[in-house]
Enzyme design. Structure first.
Site, PDB file in Angstrom:
ATOM      1  N   SER A   1       0.827  -1.200   0.000  1.00 46.89           N
ATOM      2  CA  SER A   1       0.000   0.000   0.000  1.00 46.89           C
ATOM      3  C   SER A   1       0.867   1.257   0.000  1.00 46.89           C
ATOM      4  CB  SER A   1      -0.949  -0.047   1.202  1.00 46.89           C
ATOM      5  OG  SER A   1      -1.975   0.905   1.079  1.00 46.89           O
TER       6      SER A   1
ATOM      7  N   ASP B   1      -9.972  -4.126  -5.959  1.00 46.03           N
ATOM      8  CA  ASP B   1      -9.353  -3.421  -4.835  1.00 46.03           C
ATOM      9  C   ASP B   1      -9.982  -2.040  -4.745  1.00 46.03           C
ATOM     10  OD1 ASP B   1      -7.732  -2.047  -3.049  1.00 46.03           O
ATOM     11  OD2 ASP B   1      -5.852  -2.833  -3.843  1.00 46.03           O
TER      12      ASP B   1
ATOM     13  N   HIS C   1      -7.548  -5.251  -0.577  1.00 43.82           N
ATOM     14  CA  HIS C   1      -6.318  -4.476  -0.623  1.00 43.82           C
ATOM     15  C   HIS C   1      -5.172  -5.113   0.155  1.00 43.82           C
ATOM     16  CE1 HIS C   1      -4.027  -0.886  -1.413  1.00 43.82           C
ATOM     17  NE2 HIS C   1      -3.858  -0.612  -0.121  1.00 43.82           N
TER      18      HIS C   1
END
Length: 262
Positions: free
Chosen positions: A94, A216, A244
């Site tokens: 991320s 996502d 995610h």
């Protein structure tokens, strides 16, 4: 204070090369527990917590330093130098994917390969660019977090995780969000969701693997494809996974892709 103490660095494995795992927003190094052990037979594995997360030294958190992702990237450079890492592999989930790009550009000797899991160089849509959110949506998200940290965590974590048929995953992420110091969480969220690192992508020298889930809500496929197009030496793998956090929901697929890359 030593960076190894400040960032709660944990080292395992027996390889001569290092592989560094960096967690995303609201998480800590525990999010790599299904991934990192798979590489201990061939790498020195390095796990750490960003300042403000997990077992890091919360007193080291500086609102000024960490108002930009470069502050976190500087910590990774410091960590890499302390451990004498050269030609290693960085795995960033991320927001830490972009933090890793910044670190690799500042100290290119540290990493010859980057694995970017669900990366996003900008979360807000722009002319000719789809980040997944409008500016108003991001402001609404941040205002919700500012006013109700626990409520935001309970509402957002299951959506971010996806996989509603496996509610224990969403609950784990909720718990992780809730453990984070509320003021630090608010600050890091604003730093994360307001960042724009698109111009940092083309100048990256290291090889890169972009791991993108097929669904996502935080970083849609179009963002993964954008990152791949902008990086001069990259490969895009669309994982047969949703949400995610494939490091939790689809660890075998993540391990397989990383092994093929390294």
């Amino acid at each position: 204070m030593s960076v190894l103490v400040r960032n709660n660095v944990k080292i395992a494995g027996q390889g001569t090369r290092s592989i560094v795992f960096a967690h995303g927003f609201g998480c800590d190094q525990n999010m790599w527990r299904f991934i990192a052990p798979a590489f201990e037979d061939s790498f020195r594995t390095v796990l750490f917590d960003n300042v403000g997360a997990g077992g890091s030294d919360l007193s080291a958190f500086s609102p000024a330093k960490y108002s930009h992702l470069q502050g976190y990237a500087d910590d990774i450079v410091e960590l890499g130098h302390a451990l004498d890492i050269k030609g290693g592999v960085f795995v960033g989930h991320s927001v830490s994917a972009m933090i890793g790009v910044l670190a690799a550009k500042k100290a290119p000797e540290l990493f010859e390969g980057l694995v970017l899991v669900g990366p996003s160089p900008r979360y807000i849509d722009d002319d000719g660019y789809t980040g997944g959110f409008s500016a108003a949506q991001i402001e609404e998200l941040l205002d919700f977090l500012d006013s109700n940290h626990m409520g935001w965590s309970a509402a957002m974590a299951p959506a971010i995780m996806g996989n509603p048929d496996r509610p224990e995953l969403g609950q784990e992420l909720t718990n992780s969000f809730c453990r984070t110091d509320p003021e630090i969480a608010k600050h890091f969220a604003r730093t994360t969701f307001m960042s724009d690192n698109r111009e940092d992508l083309p100048g990256l020298d290291a090889r890169a693997l972009v791991l993108q889930c097929k669904e996502d809500v935080i970083a849609p496929v179009s963002v993964g494809e954008y990152v791949h197009r902008q990086l001069p030496n990259s490969k895009l793998v669309i994982l047969d996974a949703t949400g995610h956090c494939p490091n939790l929901s689809a660890p075998d697929a993540v391990i397989k892709a990383i092994r093929e890359f390294v």
